[in-house]
Design a protein around this motif. Structure first.
Motif, PDB file in Angstrom:
ATOM      1  N   UNK A  75      32.532 106.602 125.441  1.00 25.32           N
ATOM      2  CA  UNK A  75      32.855 107.529 126.548  1.00 25.32           C
ATOM      3  C   UNK A  75      33.260 106.703 127.763  1.00 25.32           C
ATOM      4  N   UNK A  76      34.150 105.762 127.533  1.00 26.89           N
ATOM      5  CA  UNK A  76      34.511 104.771 128.561  1.00 26.89           C
ATOM      6  C   UNK A  76      35.242 105.366 129.755  1.00 26.89           C
ATOM      7  N   UNK A  77      35.924 106.496 129.567  1.00 26.32           N
ATOM      8  CA  UNK A  77      36.658 107.117 130.678  1.00 26.32           C
ATOM      9  C   UNK A  77      37.756 106.202 131.186  1.00 26.32           C
ATOM     10  N   UNK A  78      37.724 105.906 132.489  1.00 26.46           N
ATOM     11  CA  UNK A  78      38.749 105.019 133.067  1.00 26.46           C
ATOM     12  C   UNK A  78      38.321 103.552 132.965  1.00 26.46           C
ATOM     13  N   UNK A  79      37.247 103.284 132.227  1.00 26.48           N
ATOM     14  CA  UNK A  79      36.907 101.917 131.847  1.00 26.48           C
ATOM     15  C   UNK A  79      35.967 101.150 132.770  1.00 26.48           C
ATOM     16  N   UNK A  80      35.372 101.829 133.737  1.00 25.73           N
ATOM     17  CA  UNK A  80      34.501 101.128 134.703  1.00 25.73           C
ATOM     18  C   UNK A  80      33.522 100.148 134.078  1.00 25.73           C
ATOM     19  N   UNK A 100      39.603 111.372 125.557  1.00 28.40           N
ATOM     20  CA  UNK A 100      40.625 111.872 126.487  1.00 28.40           C
ATOM     21  C   UNK A 100      41.708 110.818 126.740  1.00 28.40           C
ATOM     22  N   UNK A 101      42.913 111.097 126.231  1.00 31.33           N
ATOM     23  CA  UNK A 101      44.018 110.140 126.331  1.00 31.33           C
ATOM     24  C   UNK A 101      44.365 109.830 127.799  1.00 31.33           C
ATOM     25  N   UNK A 102      44.266 110.833 128.670  1.00 30.95           N
ATOM     26  CA  UNK A 102      44.666 110.608 130.074  1.00 30.95           C
ATOM     27  C   UNK A 102      43.685 109.695 130.802  1.00 30.95           C
ATOM     28  N   UNK A 103      42.412 109.758 130.430  1.00 26.07           N
ATOM     29  CA  UNK A 103      41.433 108.829 131.010  1.00 26.07           C
ATOM     30  C   UNK A 103      41.771 107.411 130.523  1.00 26.07           C
ATOM     31  N   UNK A 104      42.086 107.289 129.231  1.00 27.18           N
ATOM     32  CA  UNK A 104      42.402 105.972 128.660  1.00 27.18           C
ATOM     33  C   UNK A 104      43.698 105.402 129.244  1.00 27.18           C
ATOM     34  N   UNK A 105      44.606 106.292 129.575  1.00 25.63           N
ATOM     35  CA  UNK A 105      45.871 105.844 130.171  1.00 25.63           C
ATOM     36  C   UNK A 105      45.582 105.062 131.462  1.00 25.63           C
ATOM     37  N   UNK A 106      44.658 105.576 132.259  1.00 25.05           N
ATOM     38  CA  UNK A 106      44.286 104.890 133.513  1.00 25.05           C
ATOM     39  C   UNK A 106      43.545 103.582 133.193  1.00 25.05           C
ATOM     40  N   UNK A 107      42.641 103.649 132.204  1.00 26.09           N
ATOM     41  CA  UNK A 107      41.895 102.444 131.813  1.00 26.09           C
ATOM     42  C   UNK A 107      42.857 101.342 131.361  1.00 26.09           C
ATOM     43  N   UNK A 120      40.614 102.415 122.995  1.00 24.16           N
ATOM     44  CA  UNK A 120      41.070 103.175 121.828  1.00 24.16           C
ATOM     45  C   UNK A 120      40.640 104.631 121.935  1.00 24.16           C
ATOM     46  N   UNK A 121      41.422 105.515 121.326  1.00 24.92           N
ATOM     47  CA  UNK A 121      41.025 106.921 121.249  1.00 24.92           C
ATOM     48  C   UNK A 121      40.019 107.068 120.115  1.00 24.92           C
ATOM     49  N   UNK A 122      38.932 107.810 120.350  1.00 25.35           N
ATOM     50  CA  UNK A 122      37.957 108.029 119.284  1.00 25.35           C
ATOM     51  C   UNK A 122      36.815 108.897 119.756  1.00 25.35           C
ATOM     52  N   UNK A 128      34.797 105.090 114.914  1.00 20.26           N
ATOM     53  CA  UNK A 128      35.633 104.496 113.871  1.00 20.26           C
ATOM     54  C   UNK A 128      35.357 102.997 113.696  1.00 20.26           C
ATOM     55  N   UNK A 129      34.100 102.638 113.484  1.00 21.71           N
ATOM     56  CA  UNK A 129      33.702 101.233 113.350  1.00 21.71           C
ATOM     57  C   UNK A 129      32.683 101.101 112.227  1.00 21.71           C
ATOM     58  N   UNK A 130      32.631  99.895 111.661  1.00 19.50           N
ATOM     59  CA  UNK A 130      31.696  99.671 110.558  1.00 19.50           C
ATOM     60  C   UNK A 130      30.272  99.439 111.083  1.00 19.50           C
ATOM     61  N   UNK A 131      29.310  99.588 110.220  1.00 17.19           N
ATOM     62  CA  UNK A 131      27.895  99.426 110.594  1.00 17.19           C
ATOM     63  C   UNK A 131      27.651  98.034 111.176  1.00 17.19           C
TER      64      UNK A 131
END
Ligand SMILES: C[S@@+](CC[C@H](N)C(=O)[O-])C[C@H]1O[C@@H](n2cnc3c(N)ncnc32)[C@H](O)[C@@H]1O
Length: 252
Positions: A75-80, A100-107, A120-122, A128-131
């Motif tokens: 839930x990184x949002x804009x990446x703070x 949310x792609x638009x939050x990631x766009x800013x990040x 990444x979107x997820x 989407x990661x292994x154990x």
């Protein structure tokens, strides 16, 4: 994942259904934060009286992350958090994930030219990661966005290696009658008033959503119990800004 009756109730109380159509909580969040993205960072500054960088930095220093770690910011949002971690710990690499792609766009714009931060979107409910892939994971203001708190925390645990560190940050509940009175007045009266009179749709909904989602948000004790039920250990609690911000750290 189908909407629980608790989330349906929250959607109605926050007025989400007036603006969004979705059949999962993740998708409501995606639409909501896509709309809010251009104003999100400024809004956060207002909500925290410009203090968010300061306490997030302190929280990062208490996270148990060490130099060279591979860290997941859910839930990184804009990446703070991702940027603060990468700046604080040499040779660390941070992957930020969000619906949310638009939050990631800013990040991603903020990350231009940096090899140590990636977005990444997820979905937090199905990472989407292994154990055991990560040395550490953080989630800042993401817990209320999870469809099912226990399953969401189990999913965080799954992707962190044994002995790895996990940090959650979210709104806390201040202690003391006076502080609680001020807090409630702020969230339940002042914020909706400001939202209605100063801002348009996206911001207005966010001002209504926060106090509504806070009503059923688990107490620190309940959160600790959920972390324990997930098999996490050495749980520590820290508070900031008079108890209005809560940090929980744990070891996988
Ligand atoms: C309140 S913001 C927090 C952003 C950032 N971590 C911070 O501290 O400012 C919550 C973020 O969670 C994201 N989100 C909501 N539900 C999600 C889910 N199921 N999976 C991944 N991200 C999600 C939203 O898109 C939004 O960017």
């Amino acid at each position: 994942m189908a909407l629980s009756s608790e989330k349906k109730d929250l959607i109605r109380r926050a007025g989400f259904q007036e603006h969004f159509q979705a059949d999962s909580w993740s998708d409501f969040n995606r639409q909501f934060f896509n709309g809010l993205a251009p104003k999100y960072d400024a809004l956060n500054e207002v909500l925290t009286f410009g203090q968010q960088k300061r306490y997030k930095t302190r929280a990062v220093r208490r996270s148990g992350i060490t130099p060279g770690d591979l860290v997941l910011d859910i839930c990184t949002g804009t990446g703070d958090m991702a940027f603060l971690i990468a700046d604080e710990f040499e040779r660390s690499t941070v992957i930020g994930i969000d619906v949310a792609e638009s939050m990631l766009h800013i990040a991603r714009r903020r990350a231009a030219g940096r090899p140590d931060v990636e977005f990444r979107v997820g979905d937090a409910m199905a990472l989407p990661f292994t154990d055991g892939m990560f040395d550490a994971a953080v989630m800042s203001y993401g817990l209320r966005n999870l469809d099912d708190l226990q399953k969401g925390i189990d999913e965080v645990r799954r992707v962190v290696r044994p002995g790895g560190k996990i940090t959650f940050i979210d709104l806390g509940k201040p202690e003391g009658a006076l502080r609680q009175l001020i807090y409630r007045a702020y969230f339940e009266n002042l914020l909706p008033f400001l939202g209605r009179h100063l801002f348009h749709r996206g911001e207005f909904n966010s001002f209504r959503y926060l106090p509504e989602s806070n009503k059923n948000f688990p107490t620190p004790t309940q959160l600790r119990a959920t972390l324990t039920a997930s098999g996490l250990r050495d749980i520590q609690t820290y508070t900031y800004m008079g108890g209005t911000v809560l940090q929980l750290t744990a070891v996988r």
